[in-house]
Design an enzyme around this catalytic site. Structure first.
Site, short mmCIF file in Angstrom:
data_model
loop_
_atom_site.label_atom_id
_atom_site.label_comp_id
_atom_site.label_asym_id
_atom_site.label_seq_id
_atom_site.Cartn_x
_atom_site.Cartn_y
_atom_site.Cartn_z
N CYS A 277 6.59 -6.87 7.57
CA CYS A 277 7.69 -6.31 8.35
C CYS A 277 8.01 -7.28 9.48
O CYS A 277 7.14 -7.98 9.97
CB CYS A 277 7.25 -4.96 8.93
SG CYS A 277 8.53 -4.11 9.89
N CYS B 127 -0.84 2.40 9.07
CA CYS B 127 0.11 1.50 8.41
C CYS B 127 -0.39 0.07 8.30
O CYS B 127 -0.62 -0.59 9.30
CB CYS B 127 1.36 1.40 9.27
SG CYS B 127 2.65 2.46 8.77
N GLU C 252 0.82 -1.21 0.00
CA GLU C 252 0.00 0.00 0.00
C GLU C 252 0.85 1.25 0.00
O GLU C 252 1.97 1.27 0.50
CB GLU C 252 -0.99 0.00 1.16
CG GLU C 252 -0.44 -0.26 2.52
CD GLU C 252 -1.56 -0.42 3.55
OE1 GLU C 252 -2.08 0.61 3.98
OE2 GLU C 252 -1.90 -1.55 3.92
N CYS D 72 3.61 8.45 0.38
CA CYS D 72 4.19 7.59 1.42
C CYS D 72 4.28 6.19 0.83
O CYS D 72 3.26 5.62 0.42
CB CYS D 72 3.28 7.61 2.65
SG CYS D 72 3.77 6.43 3.91
N1 SAH Z 1 9.63 0.92 10.01
C1 SAH Z 1 9.75 2.33 9.91
C2 SAH Z 1 8.80 2.99 8.93
C3 SAH Z 1 7.39 2.49 8.86
S1 SAH Z 1 6.31 2.92 10.17
C4 SAH Z 1 9.63 2.96 11.28
O1 SAH Z 1 9.44 2.24 12.25
O2 SAH Z 1 9.81 4.16 11.40
C5 SAH Z 1 6.06 4.65 10.02
C6 SAH Z 1 5.69 5.33 11.33
O3 SAH Z 1 4.34 5.03 11.71
C7 SAH Z 1 6.56 4.89 12.49
O4 SAH Z 1 6.87 5.99 13.29
C8 SAH Z 1 5.65 3.93 13.20
O5 SAH Z 1 6.06 3.72 14.51
C9 SAH Z 1 4.31 4.62 13.07
N2 SAH Z 1 3.14 3.78 13.29
C10 SAH Z 1 2.93 2.50 12.94
N3 SAH Z 1 1.71 2.09 13.29
C11 SAH Z 1 1.12 3.14 13.88
C12 SAH Z 1 -0.17 3.35 14.47
N4 SAH Z 1 -1.06 2.38 14.51
N5 SAH Z 1 -0.42 4.57 14.97
C13 SAH Z 1 0.49 5.57 14.91
N6 SAH Z 1 1.70 5.43 14.38
C14 SAH Z 1 2.02 4.23 13.86
#
Ligand code: SAH
Length: 348
Positions: A115, A336, A95, A108
């Protein structure tokens, strides 16, 4: 054999040029093809009309030409944000999100199918890692969206599904092609890579001396609390992360972004805000607060709006630059990995 074919869209112009020369082709063929792939965003060799047709047929036999198939597109009635679910050639789904801001369009992208980092609040990691995306598959997300919207993309954030630094070599190749002046030429300053904090890879990235922004998903201010939210905290301490962020700034001159998802009752107290201020003041950074997007598999809840404001105010009083992420596309499975996961489960 299909596996033996090479993925031509993942080559830099220099590599493509050397390859064509080795094949006995003129160097300008490489420049023409690169332009078709990365500027004109051709969806296949057949669209490359200024190349001889025999040569195009030969290319189709020799190389893989990746392209994405849109499976689902959702558009937010609130802010026009569009979320795309794409099928890759092998049937896997990724996505990507398109957001329109005053300063330009932002995409994005995902860097992996699934993952393996296991962050507790994240939907992308629930089924583990399926595979890495190739540089071409990362580029294709931007190319396909540009084709569909008919509008130029000016900002790219690698914040979709996957841990980009867990797919380092492909990520680097993707970044080089994306920002290459012979391709879409997106400014490095308009590209952000977000990581959960893989220290050795963050250092390696610093040494590449790119002008991209590094975002660190911090989400907690002590190792103990961070371990409860993010398994990666068992491998790298916050102290190591802060040192590494300072190193990144020293090498690149680029200010770090700290991402901090506010989870109601978990990491949103005044005490947390005070500790976060201390960490933020130790590094040249900007803090981005993200109201957590609850996923149904976990019982995390968003902090109250008043709590978020108080948290932000506390940081500001401590002279930390802070913004609260606007929630784009709330009405369309914003978090995400939710779109892909929802779709897979509906299919079953
Ligand atoms: N793996 C990388 C990039 C992907 S996640 C990382 O960890 O940064 C992108 C961002 O969204 C990260 O800061 C992650 O912690 C956050 N994220 C993931 N799921 C989320 C959710 N349910 N609510 C808020 N932020 C979330």
């Amino acid at each position: 054999m299909e596996q033996m074919k090479e993925d031509i869209k993942s080559w830099t112009l220099q590599e493509l040029t050397e390859h064509m020369k080795a094949q006995g082709e003129k160097a300008f063929r490489a420049a023409q093809m690169y332009q078709w792939m990365h500027v004109k965003l051709a969806r296949g060799f057949s669209e490359m009309t200024n190349l001889p047709s025999a040569f195009r047929a030969q290319c189709a036999e020799r190389y893989i030409y990746t392209a994405l198939t849109p499976v689902l597109v959702q558009e937010s009635a609130l802010d026009g944000t569009r979320k795309f679910l794409f099928a890759l050639a092998d049937g896997n789904l990724v996505e990507s999100v398109w957001m329109r801001y005053k300063h330009g369009n932002s995409v994005c992208i995902s860097s992996q199918v699934g993952c393996r980092m296991g962050c507790r609040f994240c939907a992308s990691t629930l089924d583990g890692l399926e595979r890495n995306l190739t540089p071409s598959e990362m580029l294709d997300q931007i190319y396909a969206i540009t084709g569909i919207t008919g509008e130029r993309v000016s900002n790219v954030v690698v914040m979709g599904t996957g841990e980009p630094l867990d797919n380092y070599d492909n990520l680097l190749r993707f970044l080089r092609i994306l920002t290459d002046e012979n391709g879409l030429h997106i400014s490095q300053r308009n590209v952000t890579v977000s990581t959960c904090g893989l220290v050795p890879k963050m250092r390696q990235l610093a040494d590449e001396k790119l002008q991209i922004t590094l975002a660190l998903s911090l989400h907690a201010t002590t190792d103990e609390k961070r371990k409860k939210l993010m398994p990666v905290a068992n491998r790298y301490s916050i102290a190591e992360l802060m040192e590494t962020c300072a190193y990144y700034f020293e090498k690149t001159g680029r200010r770090i972004t700290f991402e901090y998802s506010l989870v109601g009752g978990v990491n949103d107290t005044d005490e947390d805000a005070r500790e976060l201020s201390t960490l933020a003041r130790s590094v040249n950074c900007h803090v981005n607060l993200i109201p957590v997007n609850p996923i149904k598999e976990r019982d995390y809840v968003q902090s109250e709006a008043s709590r978020i404001r108080a948290f932000q105010a506390k940081l500001e009083r401590n002279h930390v630059t802070v913004t609260v992420r606007r929630e784009m596309g709330r009405d369309i499975d914003g978090a995400c990995g939710q779109l892909r996961r929802g779709h897979l489960h509906r299919e079953q």
